[in-house]
Structure formats: C-alpha cells, structure tokens
Scaffold this motif. Structure first.
Motif, PDB file in Angstrom:
ATOM      1  N   ARG A 259       1.402  -0.894   0.087  1.00  0.00           N
ATOM      2  CA  ARG A 259      -0.138  -0.264  -0.133  1.00  0.00           C
ATOM      3  C   ARG A 259       0.810   0.967  -0.177  1.00  0.00           C
ATOM      4  NH1 ARG A 259      -4.837   1.042   2.570  1.00  0.00           N
ATOM      5  NH2 ARG A 259      -4.978   2.915   3.481  1.00  0.00           N
ATOM      6  N   THR A 260       0.129   2.172  -0.706  1.00  0.00           N
ATOM      7  CA  THR A 260       1.315   3.415  -0.411  1.00  0.00           C
ATOM      8  C   THR A 260       0.659   5.106  -0.505  1.00  0.00           C
ATOM      9  OG1 THR A 260       2.750   4.642  -1.568  1.00  0.00           O
ATOM     10  CG2 THR A 260       1.386   3.694  -3.592  1.00  0.00           C
ATOM     11  N   ARG A 261       0.725   6.041  -0.096  1.00  0.00           N
ATOM     12  CA  ARG A 261      -0.498   6.848  -0.304  1.00  0.00           C
ATOM     13  C   ARG A 261       0.788   8.163  -0.587  1.00  0.00           C
ATOM     14  NH1 ARG A 261      -4.069   9.300   4.398  1.00  0.00           N
ATOM     15  NH2 ARG A 261      -5.344  10.841   2.814  1.00  0.00           N
ATOM     16  N   LEU A 262       0.177   8.764  -2.398  1.00  0.00           N
ATOM     17  CA  LEU A 262       1.075   9.768  -2.930  1.00  0.00           C
ATOM     18  C   LEU A 262      -0.501  10.809  -3.005  1.00  0.00           C
ATOM     19  CD1 LEU A 262       2.642   8.300  -5.248  1.00  0.00           C
ATOM     20  CD2 LEU A 262       3.943   8.919  -3.005  1.00  0.00           C
ATOM     21  N   ALA A 263       0.428  12.123  -2.343  1.00  0.00           N
ATOM     22  CA  ALA A 263      -0.319  13.591  -2.081  1.00  0.00           C
ATOM     23  C   ALA A 263      -1.580  14.047  -3.938  1.00  0.00           C
ATOM     24  CB  ALA A 263       0.003  14.461  -2.166  1.00  0.00           C
ATOM     25  N   ASP A 264      -0.643  13.002  -4.483  1.00  0.00           N
ATOM     26  CA  ASP A 264      -1.279  13.755  -5.565  1.00  0.00           C
ATOM     27  C   ASP A 264      -1.716  12.121  -6.107  1.00  0.00           C
ATOM     28  OD1 ASP A 264       0.859  13.041  -6.777  1.00  0.00           O
ATOM     29  OD2 ASP A 264       1.549  14.442  -8.398  1.00  0.00           O
ATOM     30  N   VAL A 265      -2.266  11.388  -5.990  1.00  0.00           N
ATOM     31  CA  VAL A 265      -2.273   9.786  -6.233  1.00  0.00           C
ATOM     32  C   VAL A 265      -3.876   9.511  -5.818  1.00  0.00           C
ATOM     33  CG1 VAL A 265      -2.340   7.503  -6.645  1.00  0.00           C
ATOM     34  CG2 VAL A 265      -0.525   9.479  -7.261  1.00  0.00           C
ATOM     35  N   GLU A 322      -3.905   6.066 -16.717  1.00  0.00           N
ATOM     36  CA  GLU A 322      -5.355   6.009 -17.423  1.00  0.00           C
ATOM     37  C   GLU A 322      -5.882   5.304 -16.216  1.00  0.00           C
ATOM     38  OE1 GLU A 322      -4.943   6.763 -22.126  1.00  0.00           O
ATOM     39  OE2 GLU A 322      -4.593   5.263 -21.044  1.00  0.00           O
ATOM     40  N   TYR A 323      -5.414   4.602 -15.665  1.00  0.00           N
ATOM     41  CA  TYR A 323      -5.965   3.745 -14.436  1.00  0.00           C
ATOM     42  C   TYR A 323      -5.766   4.468 -13.882  1.00  0.00           C
ATOM     43  CZ  TYR A 323      -5.860   0.403 -18.802  1.00  0.00           C
ATOM     44  OH  TYR A 323      -6.012   0.133 -19.439  1.00  0.00           O
ATOM     45  N   ILE A 324      -4.558   5.035 -13.211  1.00  0.00           N
ATOM     46  CA  ILE A 324      -4.556   5.701 -11.698  1.00  0.00           C
ATOM     47  C   ILE A 324      -3.844   7.013 -12.073  1.00  0.00           C
ATOM     48  CG2 ILE A 324      -2.640   4.818  -9.777  1.00  0.00           C
ATOM     49  CD1 ILE A 324      -3.307   2.330 -10.060  1.00  0.00           C
ATOM     50  N   PHE A 325      -4.552   7.954 -12.146  1.00  0.00           N
ATOM     51  CA  PHE A 325      -4.364   9.533 -12.574  1.00  0.00           C
ATOM     52  C   PHE A 325      -3.184   9.702 -11.262  1.00  0.00           C
ATOM     53  CE2 PHE A 325      -5.143  14.150 -12.054  1.00  0.00           C
ATOM     54  CZ  PHE A 325      -4.688  14.253 -13.989  1.00  0.00           C
ATOM     55  N   ASN A 326      -2.251  10.135 -11.717  1.00  0.00           N
ATOM     56  CA  ASN A 326      -1.338  11.056 -11.621  1.00  0.00           C
ATOM     57  C   ASN A 326      -0.050   9.696 -11.418  1.00  0.00           C
ATOM     58  OD1 ASN A 326      -1.469  13.139 -11.923  1.00  0.00           O
ATOM     59  ND2 ASN A 326      -2.328  13.736  -9.920  1.00  0.00           N
ATOM     60  N   GLN A 330       6.673   3.808 -13.655  1.00  0.00           N
ATOM     61  CA  GLN A 330       7.706   2.846 -12.543  1.00  0.00           C
ATOM     62  C   GLN A 330       7.042   3.113 -11.604  1.00  0.00           C
ATOM     63  OE1 GLN A 330      10.636   2.524 -13.608  1.00  0.00           O
ATOM     64  NE2 GLN A 330      10.884   1.828 -11.840  1.00  0.00           N
ATOM     65  N   ALA A 331       6.411   4.104 -11.958  1.00  0.00           N
ATOM     66  CA  ALA A 331       5.776   3.999  -9.725  1.00  0.00           C
ATOM     67  C   ALA A 331       5.219   2.577  -9.464  1.00  0.00           C
ATOM     68  CB  ALA A 331       5.014   5.174  -8.950  1.00  0.00           C
TER      69      ALA A 331
END
Length: 338
Positions: A259-265, A322-326, A330-331
């Motif tokens: 699991r990850t959490r990114l501000a713009d994602v 397109e599936y996970i915006f931003n 590579q991420a």
C-alpha cells in the motif's frame, strides 16, 4: 578420483554442467568438479525467491539469480568463491553424510594451514564459530551428488544487502534461509597459500586434495568436455537454469499486498497472488481516480511472471496514469516489486 575444472564463470552454465556430468559421466571412481562464477545467487529447490532475495538489489547490481535442483538455503557467490561438487555411485555415499563427502576439502585446507576448519551443524563447514561453506546433496539415476561453496575471498558486505529475508507482507510455505556468521578462508591459511587470485587458490586446493606438487602430476585425472558435451549442457541451461519458469515458477504459491499514499494520487493498495511464479490474481483498491476502469490494468497483469523485467515488458505501451491518475508506470513497478 577424477576432476573437472569448469570452463565458464556463469553459474547457470556451471550448474547445467554439474547436472549433465551427473547424468553422463563415468563414476566408476568419484568425480570432483570445481567452478568459479561471477556474482550470483543460487536458491534451493524448495525456496521462494521473493522471500529470500532483494530482487531490486540484484537487478541494480546485475547479479544473476538461478535455482539449483537440491534443497537447502540461498547462497551468494562471487569471484572470491570456489564451488565444489562430488559425484559418486549412489551406494558409495550415504545420503546426508556431509562430513564424509567434505573430508577431502577439510583435509586439504588443514594441510594449507587452516587448522581450525571443522564440520558443523547439519551441512556446513566452519572456522571456529563462523561458517565458510554450505553444502547440499541429492540423488538421481543411481548417483549421489553433493555440492558446496568455499568462501576464499568473498565480498562479505554484499551478503546482508542481498540475502535478506523479506519483511513485506508475503505469506508462503517455502524453506527460509537461516542467517549465520560467515567468514572467508583466506586469512586462516598459511601465508604462502594466501595467493592473489581465486584461480591460483583453486589449483593449490586441487594439488593438496591429490597430495601432489603440480597439476601436471595428475593430468591423467582431468576430465575434458567434448563438443557434444557442450551442446548437451547448453540445452540444460536453456531448459532449466536460465529459464524463468524454473527460477521463479518453482516458487511456492504466495500472496502479497502493498500500500502507498501519495498527495497527488491518493491511496493505492494492491493485493496479488501467484501460482508457479506468475500473477494468478491481482486487485487494486484505493481512493484514486482514473479515466479507465482499473479492471483493465488488472487484466494486463494477469498471468505475467512476477519479475521486474517481465512486468515492465507487459506495461510497454500502457499508460498507467489512465487507470490510476498521476501514477506512473515506474511508480507501479516500484509498488509491485518493493
């Protein structure tokens, strides 16, 4: 006893040579094999590469990964290590008698000044309380095959970086390696045997095993390969040791989530299962947005070998954002292989 010095520094070809000679060589008398290879990891027959190895470190440092046909734990070899093997008729060696098969190695090392060299544990060799050799054994077609490592001048700093049991959320029933304190043999040898190259040490070791002063004295004991042998060995390299289906596909099935959490994602939570080294099920959860249904990305990854390079290839031409915006390709790779 005859001996053969491997022609290659590629662990995959060397293991294939071992297997080929085990099947085809005349073992009326025991056969000793010695080989040196470029940096590599060899996992045991029943191990899960994903749990045992930092696969990102391997990829970044171009360390080869393969799987052997015998059991036991994962080992790291580089050009400071010699691997040795003994092939005998099945009745000439008792399965599990590691002390018996390693006696020629121990006696040679002691005669070279390493008086502390002793067998220890189930299948290891030690200098005091530190391991310098691990061994494994298997039987096939009426023959017994024992192989081991001999750390002469290995870069020990790599061990903790690459042979790290995963702390990620992976659940499987694979055999896990047990860390031990390790050491190189070189400092324990008499000064005249602390030679500058691994090849020179190998030749000295052979001379002491045979109790001769020069390899010329035992030239009749050396086994040479034919072109037919080399062709047979290459077939085994392709079929097994350089084949992802063998290296990864033999891993026990396991489940993984990250699991990850990114501000713009937002939150991206991936759950996947593998079967024979391939992604058998994968689902993404989270509060992310996308212009395409996430099921499309899951379908793309379904059935792909769970390996950085093959996942990267599967995503070629795909825009993950397109599936996970931003969220970049590579991420996603970093998340799946973290």
């Amino acid at each position: 006893m005859r001996y053969h010095v491997m022609e290659s520094n590629d662990i995959r070809r060397n293991l294939a040579t071992e297997e080929y000679l085990m099947d085809t060589a005349d073992v009326t008398e025991p056969l000793l094999l010695l080989y040196i290879q470029n940096p590599c990891i060899i996992i045991g027959r029943n191990q899960n590469a994903y749990e045992e190895i930092d696969l990102n470190y391997l990829r970044q440092h171009q360390i080869v990964l393969t799987r052997r046909v015998s059991g036991g734990g994962a080992v790291y070899d580089d050009l400071g290590n010699i691997s040795f093997s003994f092939v005998t008729k099945k009745g000439d060696t008792t399965f599990g008698d590691y002390r018996g098969v390693t006696t020629p190695i121990l006696e040679a090392l002691r005669s070279m000044g390493a008086k502390e060299a002793t067998p220890g544990g189930r299948n290891d060799l030690y200098m005091g309380d530190k391991k310098f050799s691990g061994n494994a054994m298997y039987t096939k077609k009426g023959r017994t095959y024992s192989h081991g490592t001999l750390m002469y001048d290995v870069d020990l700093t790599v061990l903790d970086k690459v042979l790290t049991v995963s702390k990620e959320k992976i659940a499987s029933k694979a055999t896990q390696s047990v860390p031990k304190s390790v050491t190189n043999v070189k400092p324990y040898l008499a000064p005249q045997f602390q030679v500058p190259t691994i090849e020179a040490f190998r030749d000295e070791l052979i001379c002491h095993i045979y109790q001769v002063n020069s390899l010329k004295e035992i030239s009749d004991k050396k086994l040479e390969l034919t072109d037919e042998d080399r062709q047979g060995i290459q077939k085994l390299v392709d079929k097994r040791y350089a084949n992802d289906d063998w290296v990864y596909g033999q891993a026990p099935n396991f489940e993984f989530n990250q699991r990850t959490r990114l501000a713009d994602v937002g939150i991206v939570d991936v759950h996947l299962s593998t079967e024979k080294g391939k992604i058998s099920a994968i689902q993404f959860f989270g509060d992310f947005f996308g212009t395409k249904d996430i099921e499309g990305l899951e379908e793309i990854l379904q059935g792909v070998t769970y390996k950085y390079e093959t996942i990267k290839d599967a995503l070629e031409g795909v825009d993950v954002s397109e599936y996970i915006f931003n969220f970049s390709n590579q991420a996603l790779l970093d998340l799946l292989m973290k």
